[in-house]
Design an enzyme around this catalytic site. Structure first.
Site, PDB file in Angstrom:
ATOM      1  N   HIS A   1     -22.650   7.317  -4.228  1.00  0.00           N
ATOM      2  CA  HIS A   1     -22.157   8.806  -3.513  1.00  0.00           C
ATOM      3  C   HIS A   1     -22.047   8.762  -2.163  1.00  0.00           C
ATOM      4  O   HIS A   1     -20.922   9.073  -1.537  1.00  0.00           O
ATOM      5  CB  HIS A   1     -23.216   9.948  -3.901  1.00  0.00           C
ATOM      6  N   GLU A   2     -23.231   8.100  -1.373  1.00  0.00           N
ATOM      7  CA  GLU A   2     -23.264   8.111   0.127  1.00  0.00           C
ATOM      8  C   GLU A   2     -22.329   7.232   0.595  1.00  0.00           C
ATOM      9  O   GLU A   2     -21.469   7.306   1.486  1.00  0.00           O
ATOM     10  CB  GLU A   2     -24.671   8.019   0.401  1.00  0.00           C
TER      11      GLU A   2
ATOM     12  N   HIS B   1     -18.632   8.306   0.775  1.00  0.00           N
ATOM     13  CA  HIS B   1     -18.361   9.154   2.008  1.00  0.00           C
ATOM     14  C   HIS B   1     -17.634   8.164   2.948  1.00  0.00           C
ATOM     15  O   HIS B   1     -16.759   8.485   3.576  1.00  0.00           O
ATOM     16  CB  HIS B   1     -19.518   9.765   2.625  1.00  0.00           C
TER      17      HIS B   1
ATOM     18  N   GLU C   1     -16.643  15.805  -1.626  1.00  0.00           N
ATOM     19  CA  GLU C   1     -17.863  15.767  -2.139  1.00  0.00           C
ATOM     20  C   GLU C   1     -17.542  15.402  -3.499  1.00  0.00           C
ATOM     21  O   GLU C   1     -18.392  14.363  -3.995  1.00  0.00           O
ATOM     22  CB  GLU C   1     -18.743  17.215  -2.124  1.00  0.00           C
TER      23      GLU C   1
ATOM     24  N   HIS D   1     -20.514  21.338  -1.368  1.00  0.00           N
ATOM     25  CA  HIS D   1     -21.264  20.933  -2.764  1.00  0.00           C
ATOM     26  C   HIS D   1     -20.877  21.551  -4.097  1.00  0.00           C
ATOM     27  O   HIS D   1     -21.257  20.883  -5.141  1.00  0.00           O
ATOM     28  CB  HIS D   1     -22.691  20.806  -2.450  1.00  0.00           C
TER      29      HIS D   1
END
Length: 522
Positions: free
Chosen positions: A334-335, A338, A358, A420
């Protein structure tokens, strides 16, 4: 940066020689010579795309012709005879001479004042204050340094030395030729990787690629852009790269600080491999550069984040009450996604575009988890299930509203939610597109006319498979979406991507449209 827009064919490839460069003598046969000439012509004819200008010339570096005739011609760039570091480019044409793409990372035309204010000798003295070694007869080279936004005239000062363990170093140190500041440095000696064993918190025992150093090993992966993991040891800055004497890291528990480092480094490696092997993306920035991890951030920090400014991931240890250390595989994917988004569509982190940002990270964090095929953390459509203590998961893509805050369906006010929670619409869409409304992962209700946030419908849709769904989303992200794309724009972008990949009006493209309708985006 990369553009995939189509361009008109150049009427006469022979005019390409107006660039003033002879064909490379090593290319004796006609077809490669014609491919090079066509590519040179495209550089000149599409100067806005290639950033070609006066006093620029090009040296052939490589030429690949695919089985279907597509030509990939790579050049190194010079300005007034000076090498342009970061100015290289790849020209792609089809077999009929039509330009398809010019790939380059150059930010602007490399026009600089070619008269240095800092002499060779001054540059050498400046470097000697920072690096020990000698030049072995290599005089500083005047060049254009264009790896950043603003090209600069610079000196490439070579420094040769040897480490305490006997490893040689052949370093390039780049000095601004007008200001005398150090701009960059890298080593031409790439140290060998070693295979280590990591005992993680969440993924069991895993193989890690580490780096041999004096006295043992460091948690750095030379095979994946040099990505590494630092231990902040409860602080919010500083820290040092993790090291180990026997290349066995962690103990599967928080009692060893290296365990969380194993998860972070493993997550980085799997995410790198996923993007490379599935989407052909060479690192987060598609430039072969590895990001780095920071673990044990702060005290009882209940979060993890990606920062573009450091090109790094940072992980907290959690408070031990609601959250465990936030280094699970889907969080890592996920990170880092970004970072991918920042270098592709760059979806603005507010409103509907923020929700899409997101959701993109949730989507590819999930796909990284599936790609790992790790029995200790099997793929699913739940986000953060390994790190939660009081709750079974952080977010669900099957029915996002099950968390009490996320939206299942699009409605006019969805953009006012925290990103989110507005992400739920795209997460819901992706699950239905990949798996269908009824699957082994659960039943996903659809949205009905008049629905607001919560889906209550029971329409039945079949999924196209998560791999196809992921390819469509990645193509939309990397070639269709822009910074302000909203949900209606995402629908159009993914349908267009499906048309590209599977044919206009194909069953797959129709399934994408139907899935968006199932979450209220029409």
């Amino acid at each position: 940066m990369t553009s995939r827009s189509k361009f008109a064919v150049r009427p006469a490839a022979a005019a390409a020689l107006a660039l003033g460069l002879a064909l490379a003598s090593s290319l004796a046969i006609a077809a490669p010579g014609k491919a090079e000439a066509r590519a040179r012509g495209h550089i000149a004819d599409f100067a806005g795309r290639s950033l070609h200008g006066a006093d620029q010339s090009y040296e052939l570096q490589d030429l690949i012709v695919d089985a279907n005739g597509t030509e990939h011609v790579r050049f190194n760039r010079r300005f007034k005879g000076l090498r342009v570091v970061g100015g290289d480019l790849v020209v792609r044409s089809n077999g009929q001479g039509v330009l398809e793409d010019i790939s380059l990372t150059l930010a602007r035309e490399p026009k600089v004042d070619d008269k240095p204010g800092v002499s060779q000798g001054q540059a050498k003295r400046l470097v000697a204050q920072r690096y020990q070694g000698d030049d072995q007869g290599h005089a500083p080279e005047l060049l254009v340094y264009a790896r950043g936004d603003l090209p600069r005239l610079a000196w490439d000062v070579r420094v040769f030395s040897e480490g305490a363990d006997g490893t040689p170093s052949e370093k390039h140190v780049i000095v601004d030729a007008q200001l005398g500041t150090l701009l960059d440095a890298w080593d031409d000696v790439h140290t060998a990787a070693a295979n280590g064993t990591g005992k993680s918190l969440y993924s069991g025992n895993v193989t890690l690629t580490t780096n041999s150093v004096t006295g043992g090993y460091e948690l750095r992966d030379p095979s994946r852009g040099g990505t590494y993991t630092k231990n902040l040891a409860g602080k919010t800055r500083g820290g040092s790269i993790m090291t180990d004497s026997d290349n066995v890291w962690g103990n599967n528990a928080t009692s060893d600080t290296a365990s969380a480092g194993v998860d972070a480094q493993y997550g980085t490696a799997v995410t790198w491999d996923y993007y490379l092997n599935v989407h052909g993306r060479n690192g987060i920035g598609n430039d072969g550069k590895g990001a780095y991890n920071q673990v044990h951030y702060g005290r009882s920090y209940n979060n993890a984040y990606w920062s573009d400014s450091c090109f790094c991931m940072t992980y907290g240890d959690g408070d031990g009450t609601s959250l465990r250390p936030l280094v699970s595989l889907d969080v890592a994917g996920h990170e880092m996604t970004h970072g991918v988004t920042a270098r592709t569509a760059n979806l603005t982190y507010s409103g509907e575009s923020g929700g899409l940002n997101e959701a993109t990270s949730d989507i590819f964090g999930t796909m990284v988890e599936f790609y790992a095929n790790n029995s200790n953390d099997a793929g699913d459509y739940l986000i953060g299930e390994k790190i939660m203590i009081k709750s079974p998961w952080m977010r669900s893509m099957i029915k996002p509203s099950a968390d009490g805050a996320s939206a299942d369906c699009w409605y006019s006010g969805v953009g006012s939610l925290d990103v989110h929670y507005s992400s739920g619409v795209a997460n819901h869409l992706y699950f239905i597109l990949a798996e269908g409304t009824n699957s082994s992962y659960g039943t996903s209700p659809t949205c009905q006319a008049g629905d607001t946030r919560v889906a209550t419908g029971n329409a039945v849709l079949s999924g196209i498979g998560r791999d196809a769904a992921a390819k469509i989303w990645y193509r939309a992200l990397s070639t269709k979406m822009t910074s302000n794309t909203n949900y209606a724009g995402a629908r159009a972008a993914t349908i267009a991507a499906a048309n590209d990949l599977y044919g206009a009006g194909s069953a797959t493209a129709n399934a994408v449209a139907a899935a968006w309708s199932a979450v209220g985006v029409n």
